[in-house]
Write an enzyme that holds these catalytic residues in place. Sequence first.
Site, PDB file in Angstrom:
ATOM      1  N   ASP A 348      46.821  37.651  38.726  1.00  0.00           N
ATOM      2  CA  ASP A 348      45.398  37.556  38.552  1.00  0.00           C
ATOM      3  C   ASP A 348      44.924  38.196  37.352  1.00  0.00           C
ATOM      4  OD1 ASP A 348      46.377  40.161  39.378  1.00  0.00           O
ATOM      5  OD2 ASP A 348      44.064  40.757  40.103  1.00  0.00           O
ATOM      6  N   GLU A 349      43.273  37.708  37.119  1.00  0.00           N
ATOM      7  CA  GLU A 349      42.738  38.249  35.959  1.00  0.00           C
ATOM      8  C   GLU A 349      43.433  38.430  34.680  1.00  0.00           C
ATOM      9  OE1 GLU A 349      39.534  40.712  38.633  1.00  0.00           O
ATOM     10  OE2 GLU A 349      41.531  41.764  38.172  1.00  0.00           O
ATOM     11  N   ALA A 350      44.346  37.290  34.526  1.00  0.00           N
ATOM     12  CA  ALA A 350      44.967  37.275  33.037  1.00  0.00           C
ATOM     13  C   ALA A 350      44.036  36.881  32.191  1.00  0.00           C
ATOM     14  CB  ALA A 350      46.388  36.663  33.162  1.00  0.00           C
TER      15      ALA A 350
END
Length: 538
Positions: A348-350
């Site tokens: 997530d949230e890369a």
Amino acid sequence: MSPSPPPQGPPLPWRIGVKSKRVLTALTALVIAGSGVLVTTPSATAATPLQELVPQPVQIQPHTDITFTLTTDAKIQIATDSARKPAELLASILRPSTGFPLTIADGVTSEGIVLLNNADPKVGQDGYQLDVTPKQVIIRANTTAGHFNGISTLRQLLPPKAEAKTKQAGPWQVPGASILDYPRYQHRGAMLDVARHFFTPDQVKRYIDQIAAFKINYFHLHLSDDQGWRLEIKSWPELTKIGGSTEVGGRKGNLYYTQDQYKDLVAYAQTRGITVIPEFDMPGHTNAALASYAELNCDGKKRPLYTGTDVGFSSLCISKDITYKFIEDVVKEVSAITPGQYFHIGGDEALSTPDADFVKFMNRVLPIVKKYGKTTTGWHEFIKTTKDTSLVPQFWGTETSDANVAAAAQRGNKILMSPANRIYLDMKYNKNTKLGQDWAGLVEVKTAYGWNPGAYLNGVGENSIRGVEAPLWTETLKTSADIEYMAFPRLPVAAELGWSTAASHNWDKFAPRLGAQGPRWKVQGISYYASTQVPWKK
């Protein structure tokens, strides 16, 4: 002595005899909706434990002329070795409060609590039947998991003081009933973030005990993030020496688990019917690793340790082979000490990883997880990179549409539901809540309950849902009391959504059942949030 037979005949309403008519007279209503049975009581009559169970069982048939009383010479009797661990758990809970020896005996020879196999096939692998007779409480199940779940129900049928750690006065009575029960979804999960703030093994075990009481069967442990790396990796020792040395706010110490401590946590969870899922977030949320090893950075320079709460700024170096050697070593070591099927890779949230690099990264990482015998699960972003239908995307978004998740569901992937604005346990209850965050909104108890996992995401139907998981992120949480305040009463809400039938979903009926847990939590010392939306039992 043979076990007392359960009442014969199919459950209500198909068979209504003299006894059943007495039951219906004593109750305001017995509402059958689909396969869910909800028992409600008249306002002038105090609810019995049968009307206070969370999660709501599929079928309950009360027997008002029967009461079972647990006595000092009662035994917990098992007819199958698969019931031994559940029997041991039940004995460990009831011995301190009752003062009874509660010997565990092989074979059924006397009065007491009886665990049998060969339950009705309709209860499946996780379900059970529970029959209360004057002399015995009989729990039938087809698996160890089913016996654990039956024991969770029996605990709620006993007085709240049965959960006490010191001897209490009896009597220890269970109301007469026949219960047939099984879950809506195979996966009922809870997640604890130990990366933002570290929690000791004893603190984690305390939370495991608390979630086990509500038929949670998966415990997702978030073991790495920008702020900390929390599990010893013997081939990369700096991960814990450096990456495990601090947390949000800057506290210093050896803030990690040795592999032996982790194995002990995994084994402890198993003795409560729970499978641990380890998570190592990647390629983002990796600053603790980047601070530990220079070679994991594209410029070959270590990053400074991070003790704030921002997200999206870190990334492993996608182009370097050493990155994948690092990941393979982590997966290999952790998989060897994790008996469960699943390995969570985050994803997530890369935000600092370009999309092309994200795809390239996942194309190399997913085969590594498979190589070591595990099935990949991850936050839902990763599923856009693969068409492998065996993998499990965990939806955490705040919208009711996600094209990549819908496409995965249509291909055949099973989706784990964790919408942040519904079931993230770290969201504030209201604007005055001192703990937690509000980026996904304010999530009071009724809001947490007010969604249908099988009809929430466009294009993702009931048959595409693997289950429900309630994540608890710990940017603002430092103590067990903090964990409990944010998890209770919303964790039991998630348990209800994951276990009970869609037909039984009704806030006005659920709220009093939830409120009935209050006295039990007080006995257990759980520091819960007494929402004004819930009618708490005194």
